[in-house]
Design an enzyme around this catalytic site. Structure first.
Site, PDB file in Angstrom:
ATOM      1  N   GLY A 135      45.416  37.434  34.422  1.00 15.64           N
ATOM      2  CA  GLY A 135      46.214  38.530  34.974  1.00 15.64           C
ATOM      3  C   GLY A 135      46.543  38.303  36.444  1.00 15.64           C
ATOM      4  N   ASP A 138      47.518  36.852  39.800  1.00 15.15           N
ATOM      5  CA  ASP A 138      47.459  35.475  40.296  1.00 15.15           C
ATOM      6  C   ASP A 138      46.060  34.923  40.027  1.00 15.15           C
ATOM      7  OD1 ASP A 138      48.740  33.385  42.336  1.00 15.15           O
ATOM      8  OD2 ASP A 138      46.596  33.595  42.768  1.00 15.15           O
ATOM      9  N   PRO A 159      51.546  40.976  37.117  1.00 19.40           N
ATOM     10  CA  PRO A 159      50.803  42.243  37.163  1.00 19.40           C
ATOM     11  C   PRO A 159      50.838  43.082  35.896  1.00 19.40           C
ATOM     12  CG  PRO A 159      52.903  42.448  38.302  1.00 19.40           C
ATOM     13  CD  PRO A 159      52.788  41.008  37.897  1.00 19.40           C
ATOM     14  N   THR A 173      50.498  38.917  42.201  1.00 21.21           N
ATOM     15  CA  THR A 173      49.228  39.641  42.160  1.00 21.21           C
ATOM     16  C   THR A 173      49.479  41.160  42.055  1.00 21.21           C
ATOM     17  OG1 THR A 173      47.043  39.795  43.162  1.00 21.21           O
ATOM     18  CG2 THR A 173      48.919  39.851  44.666  1.00 21.21           C
ATOM     19  N   ALA A 174      48.478  41.867  41.514  1.00 30.19           N
ATOM     20  CA  ALA A 174      48.648  43.291  41.204  1.00 30.19           C
ATOM     21  C   ALA A 174      49.075  44.103  42.428  1.00 30.19           C
ATOM     22  CB  ALA A 174      47.350  43.850  40.627  1.00 30.19           C
ATOM     23  N   LYS A 185      36.991  39.544  29.714  1.00 30.90           N
ATOM     24  CA  LYS A 185      36.868  39.664  31.170  1.00 30.90           C
ATOM     25  C   LYS A 185      36.926  41.105  31.589  1.00 30.90           C
ATOM     26  CE  LYS A 185      35.434  36.290  33.025  1.00 30.90           C
ATOM     27  NZ  LYS A 185      35.948  35.074  33.500  1.00 30.90           N
ATOM     28  N   ASP A 233      42.873  36.486  29.190  1.00 32.17           N
ATOM     29  CA  ASP A 233      42.040  37.639  29.558  1.00 32.17           C
ATOM     30  C   ASP A 233      42.672  38.935  29.053  1.00 32.17           C
ATOM     31  OD1 ASP A 233      40.444  35.930  30.936  1.00 32.17           O
ATOM     32  OD2 ASP A 233      41.224  36.444  32.914  1.00 32.17           O
ATOM     33  N   GLY A 269      50.257  49.480  37.031  1.00 31.18           N
ATOM     34  CA  GLY A 269      51.466  49.176  37.793  1.00 31.18           C
ATOM     35  C   GLY A 269      52.372  48.202  37.059  1.00 31.18           C
ATOM     36  N   MET A 302      39.886  47.019  42.025  1.00 28.43           N
ATOM     37  CA  MET A 302      38.640  47.409  41.353  1.00 28.43           C
ATOM     38  C   MET A 302      37.905  48.508  42.130  1.00 28.43           C
ATOM     39  SD  MET A 302      37.485  43.624  40.084  1.00 28.43           S
ATOM     40  CE  MET A 302      38.258  42.699  41.406  1.00 28.43           C
TER      41      MET A 302
HETATM   42  C1  LIG Z   1      39.645  41.076  38.047  1.00 30.31           C
HETATM   43  S1  LIG Z   1      40.931  41.725  39.034  1.00 30.31           S
HETATM   44  C2  LIG Z   1      42.183  40.573  38.676  1.00 30.31           C
HETATM   45  C3  LIG Z   1      43.266  40.564  39.699  1.00 30.31           C
HETATM   46  C4  LIG Z   1      44.398  39.589  39.356  1.00 30.31           C
HETATM   47  N1  LIG Z   1      43.934  38.233  39.413  1.00 30.31           N
HETATM   48  C5  LIG Z   1      45.586  39.779  40.272  1.00 30.31           C
HETATM   49  O1  LIG Z   1      45.938  38.867  41.020  1.00 30.31           O
HETATM   50  O2  LIG Z   1      46.195  40.848  40.234  1.00 30.31           O
HETATM   51  C6  LIG Z   1      41.400  43.143  38.102  1.00 30.31           C
HETATM   52  C7  LIG Z   1      41.890  44.270  38.980  1.00 30.31           C
HETATM   53  O3  LIG Z   1      43.242  44.032  39.395  1.00 30.31           O
HETATM   54  C8  LIG Z   1      43.898  45.265  39.525  1.00 30.31           C
HETATM   55  N2  LIG Z   1      45.031  45.280  38.580  1.00 30.31           N
HETATM   56  C9  LIG Z   1      45.379  44.335  37.717  1.00 30.31           C
HETATM   57  N3  LIG Z   1      46.509  44.664  37.049  1.00 30.31           N
HETATM   58  C10 LIG Z   1      46.871  45.881  37.507  1.00 30.31           C
HETATM   59  C11 LIG Z   1      47.957  46.777  37.220  1.00 30.31           C
HETATM   60  N4  LIG Z   1      48.908  46.469  36.323  1.00 30.31           N
HETATM   61  N5  LIG Z   1      48.017  47.945  37.886  1.00 30.31           N
HETATM   62  C12 LIG Z   1      47.088  48.270  38.807  1.00 30.31           C
HETATM   63  N6  LIG Z   1      46.048  47.464  39.121  1.00 30.31           N
HETATM   64  C13 LIG Z   1      45.932  46.296  38.481  1.00 30.31           C
HETATM   65  C14 LIG Z   1      42.897  46.361  39.229  1.00 30.31           C
HETATM   66  O4  LIG Z   1      42.276  46.739  40.438  1.00 30.31           O
HETATM   67  C15 LIG Z   1      41.932  45.627  38.319  1.00 30.31           C
HETATM   68  O5  LIG Z   1      40.669  46.249  38.278  1.00 30.31           O
END
Ligand SMILES: C[S@@+](CC[C@H](N)C(=O)[O-])C[C@H]1O[C@@H](n2cnc3c(N)ncnc32)[C@H](O)[C@@H]1O
Length: 251
Positions: free
Chosen positions: A88, A90, A13, A118-119, A57, A36, A199, A170
């Protein structure tokens, strides 16, 4: 010619220490890393001698199309290289890892998927929010506010049922719409929400409030980085990070 291989690796994350041991080992031995914007820089430093390619991305800033990214992976694997595709969180959670896996395997490229935190899970842990606290939630749903063609067709009344926790990816730009859908579906305006931005990173910020004021909460906090919106009773426990820079907002 030796056959190369592609590893779809979850970077976790944000905190680089949250990558898996396997992901770390693969980065240290990769010939090429395609990454990414959410992949932490510190992880790229594990592969100083590898070819490192930023493939973008970020929303509205795609450095390469999905087809171009897949073509770059295939070209390197066919040259016998070990390629890490670093994504980023998972790779399979709102990350298009499934599309890349299918594309590569259909063309005979050996692929292995290495999961990542995952985030939603990283953000919840870093904000002290127990997603399935026995007193509050018997289900956890990961939701995206953005589908392939805009707003996804979701069963909002089902998402609005009590006794569950939502982790919405998102969702910042759509916070008003999300709140309206859930309120129309029957959730109380007093349902706790928490927005966790960046986060697990030192810049992490947590804004907490209620569903009825979610849009104002997001606007007032000026959320600019990646963020997860948590909705449900368990969100009441959310607080600042281990390196706290909490945004004490009660809108
Ligand atoms: C395209 S998605 C990718 C998600 C990623 N594959 C995952 O498993 O976390 C991108 C979204 O994940 C969330 N995200 C990713 N990293 C984050 C972080 N460090 N803090 C908060 N939200 C995060 C946000 O909602 C962001 O817009």
């Amino acid at each position: 010619m030796s056959r190369g291989r592609v590893y779809l690796v979850g970077a976790g994350p944000g905190d680089p220490d949250l990558v898996t041991v396997k992901g770390r080992r693969l980065l240290e031995t990769a010939d090429a890393v395609l990454y990414d914007h959410l992949a932490p820089d510190a992880l790229l430093e594990l592969a100083p001698n590898a070819e490192r390619v930023y493939v973008g991305k970020k929303k509205s800033e795609h450095a390469y199309s999905q087809e171009e990214i897949c073509a770059m992976l295939i070209e390197r694997a066919r040259r016998g290289l070990t390629v890490v595709r670093l994504k980023g969180g998972d790779p399979f959670i709102f990350g298009r890892g499934g599309e890349e896996l299918a594309y590569l395997t259909e063309r005979g490229i050996p692929v292995e998927v290495v999961p990542g935190i995952t985030a939603a899970l990283g953000c919840a842990a870093a904000a002290g929010l127990s997603l399935t606290h026995r007193d509050h939630a018997q289900a956890l749903t990961l939701v995206t506010a953005e589908g392939k063609a805009g707003e996804p067709a979701l069963d909002w009344p089902a998402l609005a049922r009590p006794g569950q926790m939502l982790a919405i990816y998102m969702g910042v730009a759509a916070a008003g719409r999300i709140a309206r859908r859930l309120l129309d579906g029957g959730l109380s305006a007093e349902t706790p929400v928490a927005v966790v931005e960046n986060g697990t990173l030192p810049e992490q910020r947590v804004a907490a409030g209620t569903l009825g004021r979610l849009e104002q909460l997001v606007a007032a906090s000026g959320t600019a980085g990646p963020a997860i919106i948590f909705v449900g009773e368990a969100a009441r426990a959310a607080h600042g990070a281990a390196e706290p820079q909490p945004l004490a907002l009660a809108v």
